[in-house]
Design a protein around this motif. Sequence first.
Motif, PDB file in Angstrom:
ATOM      1  N   PRO A   1       1.043  -1.151   0.056  1.00 47.50           N
ATOM      2  CA  PRO A   1       0.069  -0.008  -0.106  1.00 47.50           C
ATOM      3  C   PRO A   1       0.569   1.176   0.192  1.00 47.50           C
TER       4      PRO A   1
ATOM      5  N   ARG B   1      -0.501   4.182   0.815  1.00 45.19           N
ATOM      6  CA  ARG B   1      -0.924   5.126   2.076  1.00 45.19           C
ATOM      7  C   ARG B   1      -0.279   4.519   3.166  1.00 45.19           C
TER       8      ARG B   1
ATOM      9  N   TRP C   1      -2.815   2.467   5.633  1.00 44.30           N
ATOM     10  CA  TRP C   1      -2.802   1.155   5.246  1.00 44.30           C
ATOM     11  C   TRP C   1      -1.612   0.301   5.567  1.00 44.30           C
ATOM     12  N   ARG C   2      -0.568   0.828   5.528  1.00 42.75           N
ATOM     13  CA  ARG C   2       0.864   0.211   5.751  1.00 42.75           C
ATOM     14  C   ARG C   2       0.660   0.299   7.507  1.00 42.75           C
TER      15      ARG C   2
ATOM     16  N   VAL D   1      -2.186  -0.533   8.818  1.00 40.40           N
ATOM     17  CA  VAL D   1      -2.999  -1.621   8.998  1.00 40.40           C
ATOM     18  C   VAL D   1      -2.261  -3.044   8.913  1.00 40.40           C
ATOM     19  N   TRP D   2      -1.331  -3.322   7.844  1.00 40.34           N
ATOM     20  CA  TRP D   2      -0.716  -4.295   7.842  1.00 40.34           C
ATOM     21  C   TRP D   2       0.315  -4.689   8.986  1.00 40.34           C
TER      22      TRP D   2
END
Length: 169
Positions: A63, A65, A68-69, A71-72
Motif C-alpha cells: 500500500p 498510504r 494502510w501500511r 493496518v498491515w
Amino acid sequence: MNPFAWSFRAQFLAASAVCFALVGFAIFSQLQWGLDPCPLCIFQRFAFIALGIVLLAGGLAAPRRPAWRRVWAVLAVAAAAVGAAIAGRHTWLQLNPPEIPACGPPFEFLRDTLSTTSLIRRVMTGTGDCGNVDWTFLGLSMPAWSLLWFVLLAAWVLYAALRRSSRRN
C-alpha cells in the motif's frame, strides 16, 4: 544494499521469507535430527506461518498510504505477539521444568479426542516434554530463538510501516 533502505514491499517480503525459512528449519530439524516437536513447538510453527502469510500479503499489496501500511503492521505485530507469547511460555517451561515431568499423550491423540478449547488449554499448560531442551545454539534453545525472532520480526515490521521514506513501493 542496505536492507533498512529497502521499500516497504521488499522489507515485508524479506520478513515473510524469513518466517517460512524458520518453519523450514523446524521441519528439517524434526526430520533430519529427530527433534520431535511438542505441542508448543507446533503452535509456534503455526504462528510463524500466520505471520509469514500476513507479511506476504502485505508485501504483495504494497500500500502507498501510510494508514494502510499501519493496518498491515498491526496485523503482523498481532501475529508476532501471539507467537512471542507461545515461545515465551515455552522458554519459561524450559527454564522452570515441572518437578515431576509427565509426558502426556501425543498431540495427534489430543487433537482427535479433545474439543478445541480443551486442546488449547492442555497444550498451553505444557507437558513434560515441553520442558526438555533438546537443541541449543549459542546457548539458546529453539523456543528462545523463536522468541527472539518474533521480537525482531515485529520490530522490523514496525520500522517498515512507520518510517518516512521517499520510496513509495
